[in-house]
Enzyme design. Sequence first.
Site, PDB file in Angstrom:
ATOM      1  N   ALA A  67     -32.618  30.948   1.136  1.00 57.52           N
ATOM      2  CA  ALA A  67     -32.872  31.801   2.303  1.00 57.52           C
ATOM      3  C   ALA A  67     -31.950  31.365   3.437  1.00 57.52           C
ATOM      4  O   ALA A  67     -31.413  30.260   3.430  1.00 57.52           O
ATOM      5  CB  ALA A  67     -34.332  31.656   2.718  1.00 57.52           C
TER       6      ALA A  67
ATOM      7  N   GLY B 232     -34.416  29.546  -2.316  1.00 60.03           N
ATOM      8  CA  GLY B 232     -34.379  30.939  -2.761  1.00 60.03           C
ATOM      9  C   GLY B 232     -33.335  31.179  -3.840  1.00 60.03           C
ATOM     10  O   GLY B 232     -33.444  32.124  -4.620  1.00 60.03           O
TER      11      GLY B 232
ATOM     12  N   GLU C 232     -35.005  30.222  -6.918  1.00 67.13           N
ATOM     13  CA  GLU C 232     -36.001  31.279  -7.165  1.00 67.13           C
ATOM     14  C   GLU C 232     -35.320  32.534  -7.730  1.00 67.13           C
ATOM     15  O   GLU C 232     -35.866  33.217  -8.592  1.00 67.13           O
ATOM     16  CB  GLU C 232     -36.777  31.563  -5.868  1.00 67.13           C
TER      17      GLU C 232
ATOM     18  N   GLU D 197     -37.137  23.093   0.095  1.00 67.17           N
ATOM     19  CA  GLU D 197     -37.791  23.661   1.288  1.00 67.17           C
ATOM     20  C   GLU D 197     -38.542  22.633   2.130  1.00 67.17           C
ATOM     21  O   GLU D 197     -38.522  22.691   3.358  1.00 67.17           O
ATOM     22  CB  GLU D 197     -38.769  24.782   0.880  1.00 67.17           C
TER      23      GLU D 197
HETATM   24  N1  CO8 Z   1     -28.629  29.290   5.104  1.00 64.19           N
HETATM   25  C1  CO8 Z   1     -27.664  29.520   6.023  1.00 64.19           C
HETATM   26  N2  CO8 Z   1     -26.461  28.927   5.994  1.00 64.19           N
HETATM   27  C2  CO8 Z   1     -26.232  28.048   4.996  1.00 64.19           C
HETATM   28  C3  CO8 Z   1     -27.186  27.766   4.013  1.00 64.19           C
HETATM   29  C4  CO8 Z   1     -28.430  28.448   4.075  1.00 64.19           C
HETATM   30  N3  CO8 Z   1     -29.398  28.260   3.161  1.00 64.19           N
HETATM   31  N4  CO8 Z   1     -26.669  26.859   3.172  1.00 64.19           N
HETATM   32  C5  CO8 Z   1     -25.434  26.593   3.605  1.00 64.19           C
HETATM   33  N5  CO8 Z   1     -25.150  27.304   4.707  1.00 64.19           N
HETATM   34  C6  CO8 Z   1     -23.919  27.308   5.507  1.00 64.19           C
HETATM   35  C7  CO8 Z   1     -23.768  26.040   6.313  1.00 64.19           C
HETATM   36  O1  CO8 Z   1     -24.506  26.125   7.529  1.00 64.19           O
HETATM   37  C8  CO8 Z   1     -22.267  26.025   6.527  1.00 64.19           C
HETATM   38  O2  CO8 Z   1     -21.936  26.949   7.539  1.00 64.19           O
HETATM   39  P1  CO8 Z   1     -20.811  26.561   8.660  1.00 64.19           P
HETATM   40  O3  CO8 Z   1     -19.546  26.388   7.859  1.00 64.19           O
HETATM   41  O4  CO8 Z   1     -20.804  27.757   9.544  1.00 64.19           O
HETATM   42  O5  CO8 Z   1     -21.274  25.301   9.294  1.00 64.19           O
HETATM   43  C9  CO8 Z   1     -21.725  26.588   5.233  1.00 64.19           C
HETATM   44  O6  CO8 Z   1     -22.801  27.298   4.623  1.00 64.19           O
HETATM   45  C10 CO8 Z   1     -21.259  25.518   4.252  1.00 64.19           C
HETATM   46  O7  CO8 Z   1     -22.344  24.619   4.072  1.00 64.19           O
HETATM   47  P2  CO8 Z   1     -22.214  23.023   4.281  1.00 64.19           P
HETATM   48  O8  CO8 Z   1     -21.163  22.723   5.285  1.00 64.19           O
HETATM   49  O9  CO8 Z   1     -23.568  22.479   4.523  1.00 64.19           O
HETATM   50  O10 CO8 Z   1     -21.666  22.629   2.831  1.00 64.19           O
HETATM   51  P3  CO8 Z   1     -21.829  21.225   2.099  1.00 64.19           P
HETATM   52  O11 CO8 Z   1     -20.925  21.275   0.934  1.00 64.19           O
HETATM   53  O12 CO8 Z   1     -21.656  20.097   3.049  1.00 64.19           O
HETATM   54  O13 CO8 Z   1     -23.353  21.186   1.606  1.00 64.19           O
HETATM   55  C11 CO8 Z   1     -25.352  22.142   0.626  1.00 64.19           C
HETATM   56  C12 CO8 Z   1     -23.800  22.118   0.654  1.00 64.19           C
HETATM   57  C13 CO8 Z   1     -25.861  20.799   0.095  1.00 64.19           C
HETATM   58  C14 CO8 Z   1     -25.779  23.260  -0.310  1.00 64.19           C
HETATM   59  C15 CO8 Z   1     -25.888  22.375   2.066  1.00 64.19           C
HETATM   60  O14 CO8 Z   1     -25.211  23.502   2.611  1.00 64.19           O
HETATM   61  C16 CO8 Z   1     -27.355  22.661   2.119  1.00 64.19           C
HETATM   62  O15 CO8 Z   1     -28.153  21.746   1.972  1.00 64.19           O
HETATM   63  N6  CO8 Z   1     -27.730  23.922   2.376  1.00 64.19           N
HETATM   64  C17 CO8 Z   1     -29.112  24.306   2.549  1.00 64.19           C
HETATM   65  C18 CO8 Z   1     -29.776  24.506   1.212  1.00 64.19           C
HETATM   66  C19 CO8 Z   1     -31.251  24.773   1.396  1.00 64.19           C
HETATM   67  O16 CO8 Z   1     -31.991  23.988   1.965  1.00 64.19           O
HETATM   68  N7  CO8 Z   1     -31.712  25.901   0.847  1.00 64.19           N
HETATM   69  C20 CO8 Z   1     -33.083  26.295   0.901  1.00 64.19           C
HETATM   70  C21 CO8 Z   1     -33.316  27.174   2.072  1.00 64.19           C
HETATM   71  S1  CO8 Z   1     -35.026  27.495   2.276  1.00 64.19           S
HETATM   72  C22 CO8 Z   1     -35.368  28.680   1.166  1.00 64.19           C
HETATM   73  O17 CO8 Z   1     -34.539  29.142   0.423  1.00 64.19           O
HETATM   74  C23 CO8 Z   1     -36.793  29.113   1.171  1.00 64.19           C
HETATM   75  C24 CO8 Z   1     -37.053  30.479   0.544  1.00 64.19           C
HETATM   76  C25 CO8 Z   1     -38.421  30.952   0.953  1.00 64.19           C
HETATM   77  C26 CO8 Z   1     -38.521  31.085   2.418  1.00 64.19           C
HETATM   78  C27 CO8 Z   1     -39.610  31.962   2.876  1.00 64.19           C
HETATM   79  C28 CO8 Z   1     -39.390  32.238   4.382  1.00 64.19           C
HETATM   80  C29 CO8 Z   1     -40.185  33.197   5.040  1.00 64.19           C
END
Ligand code: CO8
Length: 283
Positions: free
Chosen positions: A64, A109, A112, A132
């Site tokens: 997400a 997500g 998922e 999450e």
């Molecule tokens: N959402 C928004 N932006 C994201 C996300 C995300 N999930 N993941 C990565 N990005 C963005 C980063 O902010 C970054 O943007 P910018 O270049 O503008 O700073 C770009 O993508 C590249 O990411 P990183 O610089 O972080 O790349 P790395 O190689 O250093 O790291 C990772 C890669 C490990 C994948 C890291 O990006 C990360 O941990 N991302 C988050 C992953 C995460 O936690 N996902 C779960 C999200 S929660 C969810 O999915 C719940 C679903 C149900 C929710 C119900 C809600 C109502």
Amino acid sequence: MKYVQLESLNDVAIIRINRPEALNALNIDVLSELSRTIDIVNVDECIKVVIITGSGEKSFCAGADISYMVKIDPIAAEKYASSAQAVLNKIERMEKPVIGAVNGYALGGGCELAMVCDIRIASNNAKIGQPEVTIGIPPGWGGTQRLLRLVGPAKSKELIFTGKMISAQEALDIGLVNKVISLDESDDIPPEAPKDDSVKEKERSAQISKMLNKKLIDSCLSMASEITKNSFNAIKVSKFLINKGMDMDIDSGLRMEIYGWALCFAHEDREKMMSLFLNKGKK
Ligand code: CO8
């Protein structure tokens, strides 16, 4: 469409989530385009198998959109989760078999999304998890329910409580993915770059990532062709029986199987394919 690409290769459709700048995270626009793409594929009778993957070489889907979730209230969160679940349910309930080509991160997500695919094939650089709790929420797009059904309560709890990412091989070991794709000697891997030549090394690793991604998609296409050679009618009935059977008592499931089975005797495939088998080598 901006965030979702659809490619048709004969009877196979490849759907690519295309938001690489955010590692293919699913914001509301991506979800809405994904939903429309599923509708298009659903009504196209030429398409018999669907492959879902992420664009680029780094990520299947990072889940997400955290930049959206950080600012919303519970009402908007309920709406976001409901609309995402509706899209994922739509994928899971498609008549056509769906293969998830997990080409890198499949987190939250993203995991998922992979779990609503019927079959998951991962590249060996894939990292899969439900992180999450590390950002203050539980899984909300089916993670607690589908992971439980796929890998059982103990492994689900371990993954969800720790929020850790596991490798493709670990995912294979617990039954979360069906197969892992790696490059080997048979692949034309470019030779190592000279030491201290970081530019060449970067080019090499980009080339290797592309080769791995291609091998992953080729493997999904090869699995798709193993499926498309069979009766589409029998496959869609099998998919329905398996999906429904998972949430049913065994007696009802077995009874439903008889009805699904008997109904296939009304379809031309059964007579044609059985006759073909009986007549093989007789001409
Ligand atoms: N959402 C928004 N932006 C994201 C996300 C995300 N999930 N993941 C990565 N990005 C963005 C980063 O902010 C970054 O943007 P910018 O270049 O503008 O700073 C770009 O993508 C590249 O990411 P990183 O610089 O972080 O790349 P790395 O190689 O250093 O790291 C990772 C890669 C490990 C994948 C890291 O990006 C990360 O941990 N991302 C988050 C992953 C995460 O936690 N996902 C779960 C999200 S929660 C969810 O999915 C719940 C679903 C149900 C929710 C119900 C809600 C109502």
